[in-house]
Scaffold this active site. Structure first.
Site, PDB file in Angstrom:
ATOM      1  NE  ARG A  15      -2.910  -1.258   3.244  1.00  0.00           N
ATOM      2  CZ  ARG A  15      -3.400  -0.732   4.357  1.00  0.00           C
ATOM      3  NH1 ARG A  15      -4.223   0.299   4.310  1.00  0.00           N
ATOM      4  NH2 ARG A  15      -3.069  -1.233   5.532  1.00  0.00           N
ATOM      5  CE  LYS A  22       4.942  -1.684   5.995  1.00  0.00           C
ATOM      6  NZ  LYS A  22       3.553  -2.081   6.275  1.00  0.00           N
ATOM      7  CD  GLN A  75       8.876 -14.397   6.482  1.00  0.00           C
ATOM      8  OE1 GLN A  75       8.925 -13.165   6.536  1.00  0.00           O
ATOM      9  NE2 GLN A  75       7.829 -15.087   6.892  1.00  0.00           N
ATOM     10  CB  THR A  81       3.460 -12.271  12.159  1.00  0.00           C
ATOM     11  OG1 THR A  81       2.208 -12.873  12.496  1.00  0.00           O
ATOM     12  CG2 THR A  81       3.187 -10.934  11.471  1.00  0.00           C
ATOM     13  N   GLY A 104       9.068  -3.960  12.160  1.00  0.00           N
ATOM     14  CA  GLY A 104       9.925  -2.914  11.594  1.00  0.00           C
ATOM     15  C   GLY A 104       9.162  -1.694  11.110  1.00  0.00           C
ATOM     16  CD  GLU A 152      -4.502 -11.197  13.012  1.00  0.00           C
ATOM     17  OE1 GLU A 152      -4.352 -10.302  12.163  1.00  0.00           O
ATOM     18  OE2 GLU A 152      -4.145 -11.060  14.192  1.00  0.00           O
ATOM     19  CE1 TYR A 346      30.510  25.412   0.609  1.00  0.00           C
ATOM     20  CE2 TYR A 346      32.246  25.844  -0.979  1.00  0.00           C
ATOM     21  CZ  TYR A 346      31.528  24.960  -0.201  1.00  0.00           C
ATOM     22  OH  TYR A 346      31.824  23.624  -0.232  1.00  0.00           O
ATOM     23  CE1 TYR A 367      35.196  18.522  -7.735  1.00  0.00           C
ATOM     24  CE2 TYR A 367      33.517  19.845  -8.831  1.00  0.00           C
ATOM     25  CZ  TYR A 367      34.181  18.651  -8.675  1.00  0.00           C
ATOM     26  OH  TYR A 367      33.852  17.577  -9.460  1.00  0.00           O
ATOM     27  CB  SER A 403      37.487  44.398  -0.578  1.00  0.00           C
ATOM     28  OG  SER A 403      37.360  44.716   0.768  1.00  0.00           O
TER      29      SER A 403
HETATM   30  C1  UD1 Z   1      -0.520  -7.880  12.412  1.00  0.00           C
HETATM   31  C2  UD1 Z   1      -1.164  -8.750  13.483  1.00  0.00           C
HETATM   32  C3  UD1 Z   1      -2.425  -8.056  13.976  1.00  0.00           C
HETATM   33  C4  UD1 Z   1      -2.107  -6.672  14.494  1.00  0.00           C
HETATM   34  C5  UD1 Z   1      -1.378  -5.856  13.430  1.00  0.00           C
HETATM   35  C6  UD1 Z   1      -0.869  -4.581  14.016  1.00  0.00           C
HETATM   36  C7  UD1 Z   1      -0.643 -11.066  12.950  1.00  0.00           C
HETATM   37  C8  UD1 Z   1      -1.141 -12.344  12.381  1.00  0.00           C
HETATM   38  N1  UD1 Z   1      -1.481 -10.049  12.928  1.00  0.00           N
HETATM   39  O1  UD1 Z   1      -1.402  -7.864  11.317  1.00  0.00           O
HETATM   40  O2  UD1 Z   1      -3.049  -8.827  15.016  1.00  0.00           O
HETATM   41  O3  UD1 Z   1      -3.293  -6.011  14.907  1.00  0.00           O
HETATM   42  O4  UD1 Z   1      -0.252  -6.584  12.919  1.00  0.00           O
HETATM   43  O5  UD1 Z   1      -0.317  -3.766  13.029  1.00  0.00           O
HETATM   44  O6  UD1 Z   1       0.461 -11.043  13.455  1.00  0.00           O
HETATM   45  N2  UD1 Z   1       5.988  -9.666   8.289  1.00  0.00           N
HETATM   46  C9  UD1 Z   1       7.074 -10.436   7.960  1.00  0.00           C
HETATM   47  N3  UD1 Z   1       6.877 -11.627   7.352  1.00  0.00           N
HETATM   48  C10 UD1 Z   1       5.645 -12.095   7.059  1.00  0.00           C
HETATM   49  C11 UD1 Z   1       4.538 -11.303   7.401  1.00  0.00           C
HETATM   50  C12 UD1 Z   1       4.734 -10.101   8.020  1.00  0.00           C
HETATM   51  O7  UD1 Z   1       8.221 -10.052   8.202  1.00  0.00           O
HETATM   52  O8  UD1 Z   1       5.551 -13.202   6.510  1.00  0.00           O
HETATM   53  C13 UD1 Z   1       6.220  -8.376   8.931  1.00  0.00           C
HETATM   54  C14 UD1 Z   1       5.748  -7.218   8.091  1.00  0.00           C
HETATM   55  O9  UD1 Z   1       6.809  -6.741   7.301  1.00  0.00           O
HETATM   56  C15 UD1 Z   1       5.311  -6.209   9.139  1.00  0.00           C
HETATM   57  C16 UD1 Z   1       4.838  -7.070  10.286  1.00  0.00           C
HETATM   58  O10 UD1 Z   1       5.420  -8.332  10.099  1.00  0.00           O
HETATM   59  O11 UD1 Z   1       6.389  -5.430   9.591  1.00  0.00           O
HETATM   60  C17 UD1 Z   1       3.334  -7.147  10.358  1.00  0.00           C
HETATM   61  O12 UD1 Z   1       2.866  -7.769   9.190  1.00  0.00           O
HETATM   62  P1  UD1 Z   1       1.480  -7.334   8.532  1.00  0.00           P
HETATM   63  O13 UD1 Z   1       1.248  -8.162   7.348  1.00  0.00           O
HETATM   64  O14 UD1 Z   1       1.453  -5.868   8.377  1.00  0.00           O
HETATM   65  O15 UD1 Z   1       0.472  -7.779   9.694  1.00  0.00           O
HETATM   66  P2  UD1 Z   1      -1.005  -7.297   9.847  1.00  0.00           P
HETATM   67  O16 UD1 Z   1      -1.852  -8.037   8.891  1.00  0.00           O
HETATM   68  O17 UD1 Z   1      -1.068  -5.839   9.851  1.00  0.00           O
HETATM   69 CA    CA Z   2       0.361  -4.010   9.226  1.00  0.00          CA
END
Ligand code: UD1
Ligand code: CA
Length: 449
Positions: A15, A22, A75, A81, A104, A152, A346, A367, A403
């Protein structure tokens, strides 16, 4: 007990509509990831693991540039997550302590909040917040102060969606327990992912405890869009301005001053309106930054006065009581105590000795089109207005330049150097010249008629 951090940063951030991962988008001059690392560093972790995926090379480079001890887990495929944490855990083999999982893209968790999570006694501790608009956040299912599960949004029923206590994403548990719970995750859910959030229900099912520590919504702000990024910048600036004022810095118009993530300003310093701080600026106490200055990678000592409209670039070092005035640019230059550069100058790749006076319009010609060269100016030297100092060049202590001089050769201590054409006087010539010009103008007008 030792603490380890796992920072999840593998996601693409669709997004953002961006070619950049990001977490590399910046707030206050630092990538989001660095803000998360700074937040995490407040618990003095023994180990920090960043999970990378999209743009892994750039993301790990940014992480290491901030902290070279950081470890990287890759990954390759983003399967949720829980999967991201599973990819990081092998690096923590043998680690016995608490693990905190951070995102992050969630830059503003406060030190006190992470401290409260570590102080909590439950086996699994989740950071939650009351959301003004719970939107698609995971919902925290609680009863009598206990946390029973995280649902979720995609998987939630109407009742669960009416819950306003939401999951920030930050979770803490002991390493051994986290390993066990993560190993048991499955992807039977609406997203077909391994949800880290499922470890709560799994812990409860195993007879363990889980609890929620809450914080304000501003702390858990996650950045998903460029509008969120701008909101994050606003939140950062509001916080930093308030902190500065609490620490004894005067901000005449705080809402117009922009700080970087690492700006340091001492007590009793006054900062006027419309001042911008890039990364790497320290200002000591009792300095004065007048309106419309742009500062980056520089150091300003006690009692110095800068601006209005001054630009200090990386490597500008101002000693005590230095005055830098309007439309002056300084780069990679040391100005010793009491130096004055008042107007339109400068100074680049230079060293200026104590109490030297740099006249208006002075320029270090550093320079030559290929290489940069240094200019040395001795203490108490007086550089006449509009002097061009063609580097490499040295002007001695107490020396003067006339000057408009173009100084191409070194000037010894106590000498005067004049490097300009001698003035020629033609008495009475101006009247004749005016007449001649008027005739030319009239003839031109006739031509166009
Ligand atoms: C997640 C939480 C949700 C919470 C929300 C808060 C889960 C399942 N859900 O949802 O409960 O309310 O964050 O913002 O944890 N990431 C990885 N690898 C992956 C997936 C995600 O590194 O395979 C990282 C993303 O880069 C990000 C973070 O994990 O920094 C969260 O991932 P995102 O997909 O944004 O989770 P949400 O669906 O927002
Ligand atoms: Ca998120």
């Amino acid at each position: 007990m030792a603490t380890a951090l796992i920072i999840l940063a593998a996601g693409q951030g669709t997004r953002m509509n961006s070619d950049r991962p990001k977490v590399l988008h910046e707030v206050a001059g630092a990538p989001l990831l660095v803000h998360a690392m700074i937040a995490g560093a407040s618990v003095t972790p023994e180990r920090t693991i960043v999970v990378t995926g999209h743009g892994a090379d750039a993301v790990s480079a940014a992480a290491r540039a901030h902290d070279e001890t950081v470890e990287i887990a890759h990954q390759a495929e983003q399967r949720g997550t829980g999967h991201a944490v599973a990819e990081a855990l092998p690096l923590l083999d043998g680690f016995e302590g608490r693990v905190i999982v951070l995102f992050g893209d969630t830059p503003f968790i406060r030190p006190g909040t992470l401290g409260a999570m570590l102080a909590a006694s439950a086996d699994v501790v989740v950071l939650g917040f009351e959301a003004a608009d719970p939107a698609r956040y995971g919902r925290l299912v609680t009863h009598g102060g206990q946390l029973y599960g995280i649902v979720e949004w995609k998987d939630a029923n109407e009742d669960q969606r009416s819950i306003t206590l939401c999951n920030s994403g930050v979770i803490a548990a002991e390493a051994a327990l986290l390993r066990r719970l993560v190993a048991g995750l499955d992807d039977r859910n609406a997203a077909g992912e391994l949800y880290l959030t499922d470890i709560v229900a799994a812990a409860r099912a195993a007879g363990l405890t889980a609890e929620v520590v809450t914080c304000s919504e501003a702390e858990t702000l996650g950045v998903n869009t460029r509008a969120d990024l701008a909101a994050a910048e606003r939140i950062f600036q509001a916080r930093k301005r308030a902190e500065m004022m609490e620490d004894g810095v005067t901000l005449t118009a705080p809402e117009t001053v922009f700080f970087a993530f690492d700006t340091v300003v001492g007590r009793e310093t006054v900062i006027g309106p419309n001042v911008f701080f890039g990364p790497g600026v320290t200002v000591e106490s009792e300095a004065e930054i007048l309106p419309f200055c742009h500062l980056e990678g520089c150091h300003i000592s006690r009692g110095a006065r800068v601006g209005p409209f001054a630009r200090l670039r990386p490597g500008a070092e101002l000693a005590e009581d230095v005055h830098v005035g309007n439309f002056v640019e300084i780069k990679n230059a040391i100005l010793d105590e009491g130096v004055k550069v008042g107007h339109l100058s400068y100074l680049g790749d230079a060293h200026v000795g104590a109490r030297a006076n740099i006249g208006a319009g002075t320029i270090t010609c550093n320079y030559d089109g290929v290489m940069k060269h240094r200019t040395e100016i001795g203490e108490r030297a007086f550089i006449g207005s509009d002097t061009m100092l063609v580097a490499p060049v040295r002007v001695g202590a107490r020396a003067m330049t006339g000057s408009g001089s173009v100084i191409t050769e070194d000037v010894p201590d106590d000498a005067v150097a004049i490097g300009r054409a001698r003035q020629v006087l033609k008495p009475g010539l101006s009247a004749k010249l005016f007449e001649k010009l008027k005739v030319i103008k009239a003839s031109k007008r006739k031509e166009t008629e």
